[in-house]
Design an enzyme around this catalytic site. Structure first.
Site, PDB file in Angstrom:
ATOM      1  NE  ARG A   8      -2.094  -2.152   3.217  1.00 15.32           N
ATOM      2  CZ  ARG A   8      -2.508  -2.516   4.433  1.00 15.32           C
ATOM      3  NH1 ARG A   8      -3.646  -2.047   4.912  1.00 15.32           N
ATOM      4  NH2 ARG A   8      -1.794  -3.348   5.166  1.00 15.32           N
ATOM      5  N   GLY A  74       2.533 -14.137   4.749  1.00 15.06           N
ATOM      6  CA  GLY A  74       1.716 -13.708   5.873  1.00 15.06           C
ATOM      7  C   GLY A  74       2.465 -13.611   7.187  1.00 15.06           C
ATOM      8  CB  THR A  75       1.639 -11.767  10.322  1.00 17.75           C
ATOM      9  OG1 THR A  75       0.275 -12.233  10.326  1.00 17.75           O
ATOM     10  CG2 THR A  75       1.658 -10.354   9.777  1.00 17.75           C
ATOM     11  CG  ASP A  99       3.608  -1.999   9.807  1.00 13.95           C
ATOM     12  OD1 ASP A  99       3.652  -2.648  10.872  1.00 13.95           O
ATOM     13  OD2 ASP A  99       2.702  -2.129   8.963  1.00 13.95           O
ATOM     14  CG  ASN A 224      -1.029  -0.191   7.062  1.00 15.14           C
ATOM     15  OD1 ASN A 224      -0.145  -1.030   7.122  1.00 15.14           O
ATOM     16  ND2 ASN A 224      -1.985  -0.112   7.959  1.00 15.14           N
ATOM     17  CE  LYS A 349      36.750  19.040   0.682  1.00 21.18           C
ATOM     18  NZ  LYS A 349      37.630  18.370  -0.256  1.00 21.18           N
ATOM     19  CG  ASN A 384      40.208  21.695  -3.483  1.00 23.02           C
ATOM     20  OD1 ASN A 384      39.719  22.123  -4.530  1.00 23.02           O
ATOM     21  ND2 ASN A 384      39.554  20.919  -2.650  1.00 23.02           N
ATOM     22  CE1 TYR A 385      40.537  15.512  -7.761  1.00 20.87           C
ATOM     23  CE2 TYR A 385      38.979  16.509  -9.290  1.00 20.87           C
ATOM     24  CZ  TYR A 385      39.604  15.393  -8.783  1.00 20.87           C
ATOM     25  OH  TYR A 385      39.292  14.151  -9.287  1.00 20.87           O
ATOM     26  CB  SER A 403      38.716  40.928  -5.090  1.00 21.68           C
ATOM     27  OG  SER A 403      38.159  41.615  -4.000  1.00 21.68           O
TER      28      SER A 403
HETATM   29  C1  UD1 Z   1      -1.787  -6.999  10.802  1.00 19.17           C
HETATM   30  C2  UD1 Z   1      -2.757  -7.938  11.534  1.00 19.17           C
HETATM   31  C3  UD1 Z   1      -4.014  -7.158  11.908  1.00 19.17           C
HETATM   32  C4  UD1 Z   1      -3.658  -5.947  12.741  1.00 19.17           C
HETATM   33  C5  UD1 Z   1      -2.604  -5.091  12.035  1.00 19.17           C
HETATM   34  C6  UD1 Z   1      -2.107  -4.021  12.985  1.00 19.17           C
HETATM   35  C7  UD1 Z   1      -2.400 -10.157  10.562  1.00 19.17           C
HETATM   36  C8  UD1 Z   1      -2.945 -11.189   9.680  1.00 19.17           C
HETATM   37  N1  UD1 Z   1      -3.102  -9.027  10.662  1.00 19.17           N
HETATM   38  O1  UD1 Z   1      -2.410  -6.626   9.592  1.00 19.17           O
HETATM   39  O2  UD1 Z   1      -4.900  -7.985  12.635  1.00 19.17           O
HETATM   40  O3  UD1 Z   1      -4.807  -5.178  13.010  1.00 19.17           O
HETATM   41  O4  UD1 Z   1      -1.470  -5.876  11.635  1.00 19.17           O
HETATM   42  O5  UD1 Z   1      -1.200  -3.148  12.365  1.00 19.17           O
HETATM   43  O6  UD1 Z   1      -1.356 -10.336  11.166  1.00 19.17           O
HETATM   44  N2  UD1 Z   1       5.157  -9.097   7.476  1.00 19.17           N
HETATM   45  C9  UD1 Z   1       6.187  -9.985   7.259  1.00 19.17           C
HETATM   46  N3  UD1 Z   1       5.962 -11.057   6.444  1.00 19.17           N
HETATM   47  C10 UD1 Z   1       4.780 -11.267   5.840  1.00 19.17           C
HETATM   48  C11 UD1 Z   1       3.732 -10.348   6.071  1.00 19.17           C
HETATM   49  C12 UD1 Z   1       3.941  -9.276   6.892  1.00 19.17           C
HETATM   50  O7  UD1 Z   1       7.272  -9.834   7.791  1.00 19.17           O
HETATM   51  O8  UD1 Z   1       4.665 -12.275   5.129  1.00 19.17           O
HETATM   52  C13 UD1 Z   1       5.414  -7.937   8.354  1.00 19.17           C
HETATM   53  C14 UD1 Z   1       5.304  -6.626   7.625  1.00 19.17           C
HETATM   54  O9  UD1 Z   1       6.566  -6.244   7.090  1.00 19.17           O
HETATM   55  C15 UD1 Z   1       4.829  -5.700   8.726  1.00 19.17           C
HETATM   56  C16 UD1 Z   1       4.035  -6.581   9.656  1.00 19.17           C
HETATM   57  O10 UD1 Z   1       4.436  -7.917   9.365  1.00 19.17           O
HETATM   58  O11 UD1 Z   1       5.915  -5.128   9.431  1.00 19.17           O
HETATM   59  C17 UD1 Z   1       2.535  -6.442   9.503  1.00 19.17           C
HETATM   60  O12 UD1 Z   1       2.168  -6.778   8.185  1.00 19.17           O
HETATM   61  P1  UD1 Z   1       0.986  -6.063   7.413  1.00 19.17           P
HETATM   62  O13 UD1 Z   1       0.867  -6.666   6.072  1.00 19.17           O
HETATM   63  O14 UD1 Z   1       1.134  -4.583   7.490  1.00 19.17           O
HETATM   64  O15 UD1 Z   1      -0.272  -6.523   8.307  1.00 19.17           O
HETATM   65  P2  UD1 Z   1      -1.683  -5.815   8.368  1.00 19.17           P
HETATM   66  O16 UD1 Z   1      -2.438  -6.091   7.146  1.00 19.17           O
HETATM   67  O17 UD1 Z   1      -1.488  -4.397   8.758  1.00 19.17           O
HETATM   68 CA    CA Z   2       0.252  -2.964   8.956  1.00 20.00          CA
END
Ligand code: UD1
Ligand code: CA
Length: 447
Positions: A8, A74-75, A99, A224, A349, A384-385, A403
């Site tokens: 995003r 995913g997280t 973030d 975000n 400099k 200088n250079y 001057s």
């Molecule tokens: C996540 C939560 C959401 C919460 C929100 C708060 C999940 C599924 N959702 O959503 O419930 O309200 O944070 O801010 O966890 N990241 C990785 N690897 C990945 C995906 C993400 O390291 O595969 C890291 C991102 O770099 C980031 C953090 O995890 O620092 C959160 O990821 P992001 O995609 O922003 O999650 P949200 O959609 O905001």
């Molecule tokens: Ca986030």
């Protein structure tokens, strides 16, 4: 967690590298973690792993270790990539998002206390938002007990009405976390492994899940989009300026148009005019006047220094009672000793102007030492250079450079000497001499 790109943000740079108040987002998060004195800080890397690693090392050094998440699935998958290092430990695992930069150490401490008091396997930091759009919602049963977290895109209409959101900050018992992670499936709108599912899984297997609800939503807001980043920037800036006004006694002519790093220190009765930018670990003394449009980066200014409009000072030092600008440029360890003056369109400099030295107009001083009370005439250039190497120019005390003098380095001008207008100095000038011409020759002895 710092592996995501941050789609995003519409950027080629990983989100956690985007800067807030001059420091990358990830720096704020690892700083907060460091203050808790943990055994280690593990950063999950993916996008621009090397740069993120460097940013983390710059903040916390030794304490840092890293794991790679090969594909961002995913997280849940992110935390999964730390299984090898954490699974068998009896540690408490605090999960932070790269973030979410405004999180305060005190809040994290309270979360950990809450977690321990509740004897929980999983604790979730939550907050109520006016507008919860985009966040995962905390779903509770009729008794107010935690049931699960649902992401915005997977939520029913009723669930979307819930204003209590998941901050993305959690505390886990390591074993329970990694056991539950095995059961997470990518059955959601994004087809990702969600860390948020872990809470529900732990609950189902008889573990305690507690929710720690805090009051200040700003603390846990994630960045975000660039619009959100700009809002944060505004917040950070406003609080830095407020601190300087209230605690340090600094005057801002227009606080809404000043750009001051949170790490900057400024002394009392210093006046900051509009559109001034002060970056990095800059230190400014008392009673200074910084006029409009100046930029001062990682530099030190003594007391009663005047920086006139549109001057740039980078990695340099200006001692007390000096005057700089307008339109001057100091860089690479330029040093102005007390009462030195640098005027309009002068670049300095890697050079030192000793006490009371002056270069008032249209001059370049590079790799030079300028003696006490020496005056540099308009249009003077230290050449200088030579196209390959840089060479030094030394001008001793009480010299008057006419001057438009060209000083072809390496060269030295002896004390109390004078150069005629338009001279080209190719050889050392002895003290007490008047030189002139192209190339300059001694015309007469002054004493
Ligand atoms: C996540 C939560 C959401 C919460 C929100 C708060 C999940 C599924 N959702 O959503 O419930 O309200 O944070 O801010 O966890 N990241 C990785 N690897 C990945 C995906 C993400 O390291 O595969 C890291 C991102 O770099 C980031 C953090 O995890 O620092 C959160 O990821 P992001 O995609 O922003 O999650 P949200 O959609 O905001
Ligand atoms: Ca986030």
């Amino acid at each position: 967690m710092a592996a995501g790109l941050g789609t995003r943000m519409k950027s080629r740079r990983a989100k956690v590298l985007h800067e807030l108040g001059g420091a990358p987002l990830i720096a704020y998060v690892v700083r907060a973690a460091q203050a808790l004195e943990p055994r280690s800080i593990i950063t999950i890397l993916g996008h621009q792993a090397e740069e993120v690693e460097r940013a983390v090392l710059a903040e916390v050094g030794e304490l840092a270790s890293f794991v790679i998440q090969e594909r961002q699935r995913g997280t849940g998958d992110a935390v999964e990539s730390a299984r090898r290092v954490l699974e068998d430990s009896d540690s408490l695992v605090l999960v932070l998002s790269g973030d979410v930069p405004m999180i305060r150490v005190e809040t994290l401490q309270k979360l950990i206390e809450h977690h321990n008091d509740a004897g929980a396997a999983c604790s979730i930091l939550s907050v109520r938002l006016e507008n919860p759009t985009g966040y995962g919602r905390i779903i509770r049963d009729n008794n107010g007990e935690f049931r699960k977290i649902v992401e915005q895109r997977d939520a029913s209409e009723d669930e979307r009405l819930v204003r209590e959101i998941n901050s993305g900050i959690y505390c886990f018992e390591a074993k329970a976390l990694f056991e539950a992670l095995r059961k997470v499936e990518p059955k959601n709108d994004q087809g990702e492994y969600y860390l948020t599912d872990v809470a529900e899984i732990i609950l189902a297997s008889g573990g305690t899940v507690s929710v720690f609800l805090i009051n200040d939503p700003r603390e846990v807001s994630g960045v975000n989009t660039r619009a959100e980043l700009a809002e944060f920037e505004n917040l950070v800036r406003r609080s830095a300026i407020r601190r300087l006004m209230i605690e340090s006694g600094v005057t801002f002519i227009d606080p809404s148009h000043a750009y001051i790093s949170a790490e900057a220190q400024i002394g009392r009765d210093t006046i900051i005019h509009p559109n001034v930018t002060i970056e990095g670990k800059t230190v400014i003394g008392e009673g200074c006047v910084i006029r409009a449009g100046a930029r001062i980066t990682n530099s030190r200014l003594g007391d009663n220094v005047t920086v006139k409009d549109h001057s740039v000072i980078v990695d340099s030092q200006v001692e007390a009672n000096c005057s700089v600008g307008p339109f001057a440029h100091l860089r690479m360890n330029a040093l102005l000793e007390e009462k030195a003056t640098v005027g309009n369109f002068v670049e300095v400099k890697k050079s030192r102007l000793k006490r009371g030295a002056k270069a008032m107009h249209l001059t370049y001083l590079g790799d030079a030492t300028i003696g006490e009370r020496t005056n540099i005439g308009a249009g003077t250039v230290t050449c200088n250079y030579d196209g390959v190497n840089k060479h030094e120019t030394i001008i001793e005390d009480d010299v008057k450079i006419g001057s438009d003098t060209m000083l072809v380095a390496p060269v030295r001008v002896g004390a109390r000497s004078k150069t005629g207008a338009g001279s080209v100095i190719t050889r050392d000038v002895p003290p007490d001499s008047l030189v002139a011409g192209v190339p300059a020759e001694v015309k007469k002895k002054l004493k």
